[in-house]
Design a protein around this motif. Structure first.
Motif, PDB file in Angstrom:
ATOM      1  N   TYR A 348      70.078  -1.188  18.718  1.00  0.00           N
ATOM      2  CA  TYR A 348      68.650  -1.313  18.405  1.00  0.00           C
ATOM      3  C   TYR A 348      67.826  -1.323  19.690  1.00  0.00           C
ATOM      4  N   LEU A 349      68.275  -2.098  20.689  1.00  0.00           N
ATOM      5  CA  LEU A 349      67.568  -2.131  21.971  1.00  0.00           C
ATOM      6  C   LEU A 349      67.557  -0.752  22.613  1.00  0.00           C
ATOM      7  N   ALA A 350      68.702  -0.062  22.559  1.00  0.00           N
ATOM      8  CA  ALA A 350      68.787   1.275  23.153  1.00  0.00           C
ATOM      9  C   ALA A 350      67.829   2.239  22.446  1.00  0.00           C
ATOM     10  N   ALA A 351      67.769   2.146  21.109  1.00  0.00           N
ATOM     11  CA  ALA A 351      66.882   3.034  20.344  1.00  0.00           C
ATOM     12  C   ALA A 351      65.418   2.704  20.606  1.00  0.00           C
ATOM     13  N   SER A 444      39.779  11.804  13.144  1.00  0.00           N
ATOM     14  CA  SER A 444      39.663  10.819  14.228  1.00  0.00           C
ATOM     15  C   SER A 444      40.896   9.933  14.387  1.00  0.00           C
ATOM     16  N   GLN A 445      41.682   9.754  13.325  1.00  0.00           N
ATOM     17  CA  GLN A 445      42.830   8.841  13.370  1.00  0.00           C
ATOM     18  C   GLN A 445      44.042   9.466  12.678  1.00  0.00           C
ATOM     19  N   TYR A 446      45.222   9.277  13.272  1.00  0.00           N
ATOM     20  CA  TYR A 446      46.466   9.668  12.620  1.00  0.00           C
ATOM     21  C   TYR A 446      47.486   8.579  12.890  1.00  0.00           C
ATOM     22  N   PHE A 447      48.280   8.220  11.872  1.00  0.00           N
ATOM     23  CA  PHE A 447      49.195   7.090  11.972  1.00  0.00           C
ATOM     24  C   PHE A 447      50.644   7.551  11.901  1.00  0.00           C
ATOM     25  N   VAL A 448      51.470   6.976  12.757  1.00  0.00           N
ATOM     26  CA  VAL A 448      52.893   7.296  12.778  1.00  0.00           C
ATOM     27  C   VAL A 448      53.674   5.989  12.664  1.00  0.00           C
ATOM     28  N   LEU A 449      54.519   5.897  11.643  1.00  0.00           N
ATOM     29  CA  LEU A 449      55.376   4.730  11.445  1.00  0.00           C
ATOM     30  C   LEU A 449      56.778   5.089  11.921  1.00  0.00           C
ATOM     31  N   LEU A 450      57.278   4.355  12.893  1.00  0.00           N
ATOM     32  CA  LEU A 450      58.639   4.548  13.404  1.00  0.00           C
ATOM     33  C   LEU A 450      59.525   3.445  12.821  1.00  0.00           C
ATOM     34  N   ILE A 451      60.471   3.823  11.956  1.00  0.00           N
ATOM     35  CA  ILE A 451      61.393   2.863  11.340  1.00  0.00           C
ATOM     36  C   ILE A 451      62.756   3.002  12.014  1.00  0.00           C
ATOM     37  N   ILE A 452      63.277   1.906  12.577  1.00  0.00           N
ATOM     38  CA  ILE A 452      64.615   1.909  13.167  1.00  0.00           C
ATOM     39  C   ILE A 452      65.521   1.120  12.227  1.00  0.00           C
ATOM     40  N   THR A 453      66.570   1.780  11.711  1.00  0.00           N
ATOM     41  CA  THR A 453      67.346   1.209  10.599  1.00  0.00           C
ATOM     42  C   THR A 453      68.803   1.639  10.659  1.00  0.00           C
ATOM     43  N   ASP A 454      69.655   0.878   9.964  1.00  0.00           N
ATOM     44  CA  ASP A 454      71.065   1.286   9.868  1.00  0.00           C
ATOM     45  C   ASP A 454      71.285   2.256   8.709  1.00  0.00           C
ATOM     46  N   ILE A 479      62.116   8.220  11.084  1.00  0.00           N
ATOM     47  CA  ILE A 479      63.202   7.269  10.847  1.00  0.00           C
ATOM     48  C   ILE A 479      64.293   7.531  11.874  1.00  0.00           C
ATOM     49  N   VAL A 480      64.637   6.518  12.666  1.00  0.00           N
ATOM     50  CA  VAL A 480      65.731   6.626  13.626  1.00  0.00           C
ATOM     51  C   VAL A 480      66.894   5.801  13.086  1.00  0.00           C
ATOM     52  N   GLY A 481      68.012   6.470  12.834  1.00  0.00           N
ATOM     53  CA  GLY A 481      69.191   5.797  12.284  1.00  0.00           C
ATOM     54  C   GLY A 481      70.118   5.338  13.389  1.00  0.00           C
ATOM     55  N   VAL A 482      70.422   4.040  13.425  1.00  0.00           N
ATOM     56  CA  VAL A 482      71.370   3.510  14.415  1.00  0.00           C
ATOM     57  C   VAL A 482      72.699   3.218  13.711  1.00  0.00           C
TER      58      VAL A 482
END
Length: 559
Positions: A348-351, A444-454, A479-482
């Motif tokens: 998780y820390l590495a990601a 004017s605004q765009y949103f990005v949700l970064l989910i780090i999950t197993d 979505i970043v899968g660890v």
């Protein structure tokens, strides 16, 4: 809600953005970049269907580093055709000083969602973008994966530099077209052709409208460069066909005009053009026409790029969400993905560190709201699916990637990993800010949700519905899968094989999810990870604002 509105200096952002998305050796390399549109056609494809012909589609991949290939685009599927000319072109950045390896894979598509899992492989070509650009038209035989010939199949790729960001917006219908079907009427569609030195080149193909002689086609846009090379006095050819499932379409008629003539004719009223079938005209005395093509609207508009929106003042706001569910394992045990070893490392820390360093290039103040989900919190030990990891609900911001890591390290010993793994609450949380931004009626605004999950997910139906709703908002999800768990659920949410649908069948308006398995990229270098994490974001941002006809808050200047 105030805490989401990050401040962004576009002058800080632009050079970093170019570096983040494409691996360029130095900041000066952006001077040598140009946009290139690739048009693809094939001949003599293998026939994989027993009672009909193959239904081909071409998927294009770019080699990012070593053995890593990432998809950069795909054409439409053409039904029952062994000699397809695809109307959808693939646009990408061409770096003069870089070797950009491409692979074109052709498939016979057997499913409605265009999944490659069930498709038959028809052949591939590997080459460099430089080879295509230098030859302008590259024709090569298709090969199977074992390098043997794919029958007599071949692929032709044409490259055209994109120097014009204007598009032509059309609204069209037909009236009293010829009846071509024995038991029905006709299923008409249109093809637009650009005049070139070597003949007519396909620029666009509409959808077909079932069983009618008075079709109304959906509004569509054609890049002005693809249509007439930017020259309003150059002839355009429009052919009308009756669609047949067999792939052998019946010609109804055709007309030619310049863009200037079409515009002048449609200024006050709808422009009308006679659809002429040359063969019928020769044979039939008193032949008048095969129907009328009506152009209700023909409007030249500017199409803004991702960098136009950024330089025009669009702010991109990142939110980070971390999976604290018990499927990650007990943090006290070395087998846990949350276990911090003596060297201060876990996945998780590495990601967080690797991916965070990529995305912070997009955010000038580098302040990230960071949330956890799926843990029991002190002092009541109630499960929360959306809590700030700094335990400050009124200000969940962390200062840069270092701040997120510090908050994570302090949070971990104070909570208990639990469950279930619900993604929908945090998606809905960010979506409310996207909904608020949409009310401003500007890009004017765009949103990005970064989910780090197993990768384990419990509320799949609710998450699908949340993503479908979010697809109508200025929002993307990465979505970043660890770990090494089964990520099939994450790949399903990614929707690359067709638009995601909710459990009730409602389709997403657009693909907003990008899934990246971290272990595949953690040793490949920052540039490869950056390209994978951010591969789809520029197009998602630009296509959303184009879809809703939202312009940048201020003039971005010349592209």
């Amino acid at each position: 809600m105030e805490h989401f509105w990050a401040k962004m200096s576009c002058w800080e952002l632009v050079p970093q953005t170019a570096m983040a998305v494409v691996e360029a050796p130095n900041s000066g390399a952006t001077d040598c970049v140009t946009k290139v549109a690739l048009s693809i056609s094939c001949d003599n494809l293998l026939d994989k269907d027993a009672f009909s012909k193959s239904d081909p589609m071409c998927v294009v991949f770019m080699n990012t580093s070593g053995s890593y290939w990432s998809e950069i685009g795909r054409t439409e599927k053409i039904q029952n055709c062994l000699n397809p000319t695809f109307s959808k072109s693939i646009t990408l950045d061409y770096y003069f000083e870089m070797v950009q390896k491409l692979r074109f894979e052709v498939y016979d598509i057997d499913s409605e969602d265009c999944s490659l899992q069930t498709a038959d492989f028809l052949g591939q070509l590997e080459c460099t973008l430089g080879q295509i650009v230098s030859s302008r038209q590259l024709r090569r035989p298709l090969l199977m994966r074992d390098k043997t010939a794919a029958g007599k199949g071949s692929i032709t790729i044409c490259a055209e530099e994109k120097t014009d960001n204007r598009v032509v917006a059309f609204e069209m219908e037909g009236r009293k077209l010829d009846k071509k079907d024995f038991f029905g009427k006709s299923d008409p569609f249109l093809e637009f052709f650009k005049q070139t030195e070597t003949g007519w080149q396909l620029a666009h193909r509409t959808e077909f409208v079932k069983n009618t002689l008075n079709p109304v086609w959906k509004p569509f846009r054609i890049p002005m460069q693809s249509l007439c090379g930017g020259d309003v006095e150059k002839s355009i050819k429009v052919d009308c066909y009756d669609y047949n499932n067999s792939g052998s379409h019946d010609f109804i008629g055709s007309f030619q005009a310049t863009l200037c003539q079409i515009q002048q004719a449609s200024e006050t009223f709808a422009a009308e053009f006679e659809c002429i079938n040359g063969k019928k005209k020769e044979k039939k005395k008193g032949y008048k026409n095969s129907g009328i093509i009506v152009i209700k609207q023909c409007k030249i508009v500017k199409e803004y790029s991702f960098l136009d929106y950024i330089m025009g003042g669009c702010q991109i706001n990142f939110t980070i969400a971390i999976d604290f569910t018990n499927s990650n394992g007990n943090p006290a045990l070395p087998t846990s993905l949350h276990h911090i070893n003596p060297q201060g490392y876990n996945e998780y820390l590495a990601a967080i560190w690797s991916v965070g360093n990529v995305i912070q290039d997009y955010d000038s103040d580098k302040m990230f709201p960071a949330f956890g989900f799926g843990a029991k919190l002190p002092p009541t030990w109630q499960v929360s699916h959306e809590f700030p990891i700094n335990f400050n609900p009124s200000n969940p911001f962390c200062a840069g990637v270092e701040g997120v890591i510090a908050a994570y390290q302090q949070c971990l010993p104070q909570i208990r990993l639990y469950g279930p793994t619900n993604f929908s609450p945090i998606i809905n949380h960010v979506a409310q800010f996207g909904r608020q931004a949409l009310e401003q009626q500007t890009a004017s605004q765009y949103f990005v949700l970064l989910i780090i999950t197993d990768g384990i997910i419990t509320d799949m139906d609710e998450t699908r519905s949340a993503i479908v709703r979010a697809s109508r908002l200025p929002m993307s999800i990465i979505i970043v899968g660890v770990g090494g768990a089964d990520f099939s659920a994450m790949e399903f949410l990614d929707g690359d094989d067709g638009l995601l649908r909710s459990a009730t069948g409602e389709a997403a308006m657009r693909d907003i999810v990008q899934f990246v398995p971290f272990r595949q990229f953690q040793n490949a270098g920052t540039a490869v990870l950056a390209q994978s994490v951010l591969a789809e974001l520029p197009d998602q941002v630009a296509s959303f604002f184009t879809l809703f006809e939202l312009i940048p808050p201020r003039d971005p200047g010349p592209s």
